[in-house]
Design a protein around this motif. Structure first.
Motif, short mmCIF file in Angstrom:
data_model
loop_
_atom_site.label_atom_id
_atom_site.label_comp_id
_atom_site.label_asym_id
_atom_site.label_seq_id
_atom_site.Cartn_x
_atom_site.Cartn_y
_atom_site.Cartn_z
N LEU A 140 13.29 55.80 35.40
CA LEU A 140 13.28 54.54 34.24
C LEU A 140 12.04 53.77 34.73
N ILE A 141 11.13 53.48 33.71
CA ILE A 141 9.93 52.72 34.01
C ILE A 141 9.75 51.33 33.40
N ASP A 142 9.42 50.54 33.99
CA ASP A 142 9.39 49.01 33.41
C ASP A 142 8.17 48.27 34.33
N ILE A 143 7.64 47.32 33.45
CA ILE A 143 6.83 46.36 33.87
C ILE A 143 7.45 45.22 34.54
N GLY A 144 7.19 44.90 36.02
CA GLY A 144 7.74 44.03 36.99
C GLY A 144 7.21 42.72 36.38
N ALA A 145 6.01 42.57 36.33
CA ALA A 145 5.42 41.34 36.16
C ALA A 145 3.91 41.39 36.23
N LEU A 146 3.13 40.80 35.21
CA LEU A 146 1.90 40.65 35.17
C LEU A 146 1.30 39.24 35.21
N GLN A 147 0.07 38.92 35.95
CA GLN A 147 -0.41 37.71 36.05
C GLN A 147 -1.71 37.95 35.24
N TYR A 148 -2.24 36.91 34.61
CA TYR A 148 -3.32 36.97 33.71
C TYR A 148 -4.57 36.09 34.23
N SER A 149 -5.68 36.50 34.31
CA SER A 149 -6.91 35.33 34.60
C SER A 149 -7.83 35.61 33.55
N ASP A 150 -8.49 34.38 33.25
CA ASP A 150 -9.57 34.62 31.95
C ASP A 150 -10.76 35.22 32.72
N ILE A 151 -11.41 35.97 31.92
CA ILE A 151 -12.93 36.49 32.47
C ILE A 151 -14.17 36.31 31.48
N GLY A 152 -13.69 35.49 30.47
CA GLY A 152 -14.65 35.18 29.75
C GLY A 152 -14.60 35.34 28.04
N THR A 153 -15.53 35.25 27.51
CA THR A 153 -15.46 35.50 25.88
C THR A 153 -16.42 36.79 25.42
N HIS A 154 -15.79 37.23 24.20
CA HIS A 154 -16.55 38.24 23.60
C HIS A 154 -16.32 38.03 22.31
N ARG A 155 -17.48 37.56 21.55
CA ARG A 155 -17.33 37.21 20.29
C ARG A 155 -16.89 38.08 19.22
N THR A 156 -17.08 39.40 19.51
CA THR A 156 -16.70 40.25 18.36
C THR A 156 -15.41 41.14 18.65
N SER A 157 -14.71 40.64 19.71
CA SER A 157 -13.45 41.08 19.92
C SER A 157 -12.29 40.38 19.49
N ILE A 158 -11.10 40.79 19.61
CA ILE A 158 -9.95 40.01 19.00
C ILE A 158 -8.79 40.32 20.00
N PRO A 159 -8.51 39.20 20.72
CA PRO A 159 -8.95 38.09 20.91
C PRO A 159 -10.38 37.80 21.45
N GLN A 160 -11.02 36.78 21.36
CA GLN A 160 -12.28 36.55 21.83
C GLN A 160 -12.25 36.35 23.12
N ASN A 161 -11.19 35.59 23.69
CA ASN A 161 -10.99 35.37 25.08
C ASN A 161 -10.69 36.72 25.94
N ARG A 162 -11.24 36.95 26.76
CA ARG A 162 -10.76 38.28 27.52
C ARG A 162 -10.11 37.86 28.83
N ILE A 185 -0.95 47.37 39.65
CA ILE A 185 -1.77 47.85 38.66
C ILE A 185 -2.79 46.71 38.26
N GLY A 186 -4.13 47.07 37.76
CA GLY A 186 -4.99 46.07 37.18
C GLY A 186 -5.34 46.58 36.02
N MET A 187 -5.68 45.59 35.03
CA MET A 187 -6.16 46.00 33.60
C MET A 187 -7.13 45.11 33.30
N THR A 188 -8.29 45.40 32.66
CA THR A 188 -9.31 44.50 32.24
C THR A 188 -9.23 44.37 30.83
N ASN A 189 -9.89 43.49 30.40
CA ASN A 189 -10.43 43.08 29.02
C ASN A 189 -9.02 43.30 28.24
N VAL A 190 -8.10 42.78 28.44
CA VAL A 190 -6.78 42.68 27.75
C VAL A 190 -6.70 41.18 27.00
#
Length: 151
Positions: free
Chosen positions: A44-66, A146-151
């Motif tokens: 069985l697969i699950d996400i235990g916990a994720l911590q997020y940190s801001d890495i800037g903005t990208h005005r053409t992305s949604i959401p803009q804050n990356r 695991i690590g994920m960017t631009n989310v």
């Protein structure tokens, strides 16, 4: 992003012949004793916990804050343990009783160090623990970082 990661992990684990059931953990092993809605052995697969940190903005992305996310993916591996593995047990019985360890190693071989899609990095095993149960199900939780960017 999380959905893609979980689906990619499921696809990798489905290739392990010993596993008869691979799914997202929605509580299949909780409060269903003595007949959980699964087949054994399972993962069985699950996400235990994720911590997020801001890495800037990208005005053409949604959401803009990356953001960047780091966290854990938990794989619960379980089997019905209906036979014992005592020193005097017949060898075929002992082999069956110890089978979960082969499955744990197979899961690790499929997932450790493997990127699981999109902007997600590789899974890295960081912990394992036995889950104490009273229903004949032998269960271990293996935790990967695991690590994920631009989310």
């Amino acid at each position: 992003m999380s959905k893609e990661v979980l689906q990619n992990i499921q696809n990798k684990l489905e290739t392990i012949p010993a596993l008869r059931y691979v799914d997202e953990d929605w509580g299949q092993l909780d409060d269903y004793s003595p007949h959980p809605p699964t087949q054994f052995p399972l993962a069985l697969i699950d996400i235990g916990a994720l911590q997020y940190s801001d890495i800037g903005t990208h005005r053409t992305s949604i959401p803009q804050n990356r953001q960047m996310a780091t966290g854990t993916i938990v794989i619960s591996i379980a089997n019905l343990k209906l036979t014992n593995s005592s020193a005097r047990a017949p060898q075929p019985q002992k082999d069956k009783a110890w089978a979960i360890w082969d499955i744990v190693e197979s899961v690790h071989a499929k997932l450790h160090g493997i990127p699981v899609g999109g902007a997600a990095g590789a899974l890295m095993r960081t912990a394992m623990r036995k889950v104490k149960r009273d229903d004949g199900i032998q269960e271990y939780e293996v935790t990967y970082t695991i690590g994920m960017t631009n989310v």
